[in-house]
Motif scaffolding. Structure first.
Motif, PDB file in Angstrom:
ATOM      1  N   LEU A 197     -28.583 -20.796  35.363  1.00 57.43           N
ATOM      2  CA  LEU A 197     -27.817 -21.997  35.662  1.00 57.43           C
ATOM      3  C   LEU A 197     -26.597 -21.686  36.517  1.00 57.43           C
ATOM      4  N   GLN A 198     -26.357 -22.571  37.488  1.00 57.16           N
ATOM      5  CA  GLN A 198     -25.206 -22.471  38.390  1.00 57.16           C
ATOM      6  C   GLN A 198     -24.613 -23.861  38.566  1.00 57.16           C
ATOM      7  N   PRO A 199     -23.322 -23.944  38.856  1.00 63.11           N
ATOM      8  CA  PRO A 199     -22.682 -25.258  39.029  1.00 63.11           C
ATOM      9  C   PRO A 199     -23.449 -26.128  40.028  1.00 63.11           C
ATOM     10  N   GLY A 200     -23.586 -27.404  39.670  1.00 60.45           N
ATOM     11  CA  GLY A 200     -24.240 -28.359  40.556  1.00 60.45           C
ATOM     12  C   GLY A 200     -25.726 -28.491  40.351  1.00 60.45           C
ATOM     13  N   MET A 201     -26.338 -27.584  39.589  1.00 61.03           N
ATOM     14  CA  MET A 201     -27.768 -27.701  39.334  1.00 61.03           C
ATOM     15  C   MET A 201     -28.066 -28.921  38.472  1.00 61.03           C
ATOM     16  N   ARG A 202     -29.275 -29.416  38.584  1.00 66.64           N
ATOM     17  CA  ARG A 202     -29.735 -30.550  37.782  1.00 66.64           C
ATOM     18  C   ARG A 202     -30.751 -30.020  36.779  1.00 66.64           C
ATOM     19  N   VAL A 203     -30.483 -30.272  35.477  1.00 68.43           N
ATOM     20  CA  VAL A 203     -31.276 -29.668  34.398  1.00 68.43           C
ATOM     21  C   VAL A 203     -31.858 -30.762  33.517  1.00 68.43           C
ATOM     22  N   LEU A 204     -33.109 -30.599  33.127  1.00 68.07           N
ATOM     23  CA  LEU A 204     -33.759 -31.481  32.161  1.00 68.07           C
ATOM     24  C   LEU A 204     -33.867 -30.751  30.828  1.00 68.07           C
ATOM     25  N   ASP A 205     -33.373 -31.376  29.755  1.00 70.33           N
ATOM     26  CA  ASP A 205     -33.499 -30.819  28.400  1.00 70.33           C
ATOM     27  C   ASP A 205     -34.487 -31.691  27.635  1.00 70.33           C
ATOM     28  N   VAL A 206     -35.696 -31.168  27.447  1.00 73.68           N
ATOM     29  CA  VAL A 206     -36.765 -31.923  26.798  1.00 73.68           C
ATOM     30  C   VAL A 206     -36.642 -31.751  25.291  1.00 73.68           C
ATOM     31  N   GLY A 207     -36.525 -32.865  24.571  1.00 75.35           N
ATOM     32  CA  GLY A 207     -36.277 -32.776  23.130  1.00 75.35           C
ATOM     33  C   GLY A 207     -34.857 -32.310  22.891  1.00 75.35           C
TER      34      GLY A 207
END
Length: 432
Positions: A197-207
């Motif tokens: 992970l790096q600043p500005g990334m878009r992350v999906l947390d499933v559950g």
């Protein structure tokens, strides 16, 4: 009938159900009689109804129902009692209980007659799930009902068990002296580092549960997180935690089925303790869906419990499917890796965390027992007993190597750098 007859007859009945010649437990009956080795862990039969349940369901289900209903109890160290049980007979096997023979059933029936335990089949405790009666297995509606059964039992109850971290998955411990909260923080950070992970990334947390990973990733790594859950209670608390932390611009918590997420691509995806709810038949679709939501070069971390030995499908009449995880299915590690690779994802790393989950579960049991009266007030005596039984038995399963838990890190091929486009480290110590 003499004072020792009731307990000794119960011991004989329990030995039949367990498929053992004798049981390494001290049995205490409702009339005060006792039988079994002196100094052994004690199991109490508080009511004739317990024997009636076992007669109608002579296996794990009958015993579990009697425990949840308070008709059987392990008044001392529950781990000592379950360790003794799990060391002999059918409890020492990973698979479903062998059906009793006609002769064994007749012996149980005679015991019930002598002890005055005959009668109609008692109704199951109200904590037993009825999810399986409604809809197609792993349909969206049925999955939603299954998640609600397990997770919508009160956020305050879970806070007592899980502690301030509100993380409901395996922690990562340096050693047994590591505190639960520190171990959960270490796990969340490990996932972040593995995902790069790096600043500005878009992350999906499933559950996403109560939002703990989303909060950690946004606070410490400056990423934007979309968290999805099917639990209304989880989402409510997760949103409050996000607001209290001043992170509403970075974290979006949704009540949404992962199959309905359509606003990719994401630079990284975390799935922590969620894929056990997906089901074997749906796993290829699960992988395909996440592959489609992940940008080329992006990483996915799948953290899931697995079967290490024994069956890869639960006995529908066992305790866990009936009371804890309706429709839950654990896959073997090779199955999960095969599904991820067949879905076009490259395996970067596999880490087994089995001993860590045993330590985590023991910490949760301590929390529950230390706050027992409050836990009962927040939910019900039956629900508290379900969680005590489930977590203690699960800890022993991890310690025995029957079940494991693994983090499988994969990457969608392609991508040429940019946000989150860095290559994984040459050695694992680059993120550990």
């Amino acid at each position: 009938m003499t004072k020792t007859d009731v307990a000794s007859r119960l011991a004989g009945a329990l030995a039949i159900v367990m498929g053992a010649d004798e049981i390494p437990l001290r049995l205490r009956a409702w009339d005060g009689s006792e039988a079994g080795p002196a100094g052994a862990p004690v199991i109490e039969f508080r009511s004739r109804r317990a024997l009636r349940r076992i007669l109608w369901s002579p296996g794990q289900l009958g015993l579990s129902r009697a425990y949840v209903a308070g008709e059987i109890d392990a008044p001392g160290d529950i781990f000592a009692s379950f360790t003794a049980l799990s060391s002999v007979g059918k409890f020492a096997e990973a698979g479903p209980f062998r059906p009793l023979t006609a002769r064994e059933l007749l012996t149980l029936l005679k015991t019930a007659v002598r002890l005055g335990a005959l009668g109609p089949n008692p109704a199951p405790p109200p904590e037993e799930a009825h999810v399986g009666r409604h809809g197609r297995r792993h349909s969206k509606n049925r999955d939603s009902a299954a998640i609600s059964h397990h997770y919508d039992v009160g956020n305050d109850f879970y806070a007592l068990v899980l502690g301030p971290s509100m993380v409901y998955s395996c922690a990562v411990w340096n050693d047994e002296r590591t505190g639960l909260d520190a171990a959960q923080d270490a796990k969340l950070d490990l996932v972040c580092r593995k995902l790069g992970l790096q600043p500005g990334m878009r992350v999906l947390d499933v559950g996403c549960g109560w939002g703990s990973f989303a909060l950690h990733a946004a606070q410490r790594y400056g990423v934007n997180v979309v968290g999805v859950t099917l639990s209304a209670e989880q989402a409510e608390l997760a949103r409050k935690r996000v607001a209290d932390a001043g992170l509403t611009e970075l974290v979006d918590i949704r009540i949404q089925d992962y199959r309905d997420v359509d606003d990719g691509p994401f630079d990284a995806i975390s799935s922590i303790g969620m894929s056990e709810h997906v089901g074997r038949e749906q796993t290829p679709h699960y992988v395909s869906q996440l592959h489609g939501l992940l940008r080329p070069g992006g990483r996915l971390l799948n953290h899931a419990i697995s079967w290490n030995a024994g069956p890869t499908s639960p006995d529908p009449d066992s305790f866990i499917p009936r009371y804890v995880f309706p429709d839950g299915e654990m896959l073997g590690l090779t199955e999960m890796i095969g599904a991820l690779e067949s879905g076009g994802l490259e395996v970067l790393d596999v880490e087994a965390l089995r001993p860590h989950y045993a330590l985590t579960l023991r910490a949760w049991v301590r929390n529950l027992e230390e706050h027992w009266d409050q836990a009962v007030k927040l939910t019900s005596i039956g629900r508290a007993r379900v969680w005590r039984l489930y977590m203690a038995a699960s800890a022993l399963g991890f310690e025995a190597g029957i079940t494991g838990v693994n983090q499988v890190l994969v990457q969608r091929p392609g991508g040429t750098g940019g946000t989150g486009g860095s290559e994984p480290p040459l050695r694992r110590n680059g993120w550990i």
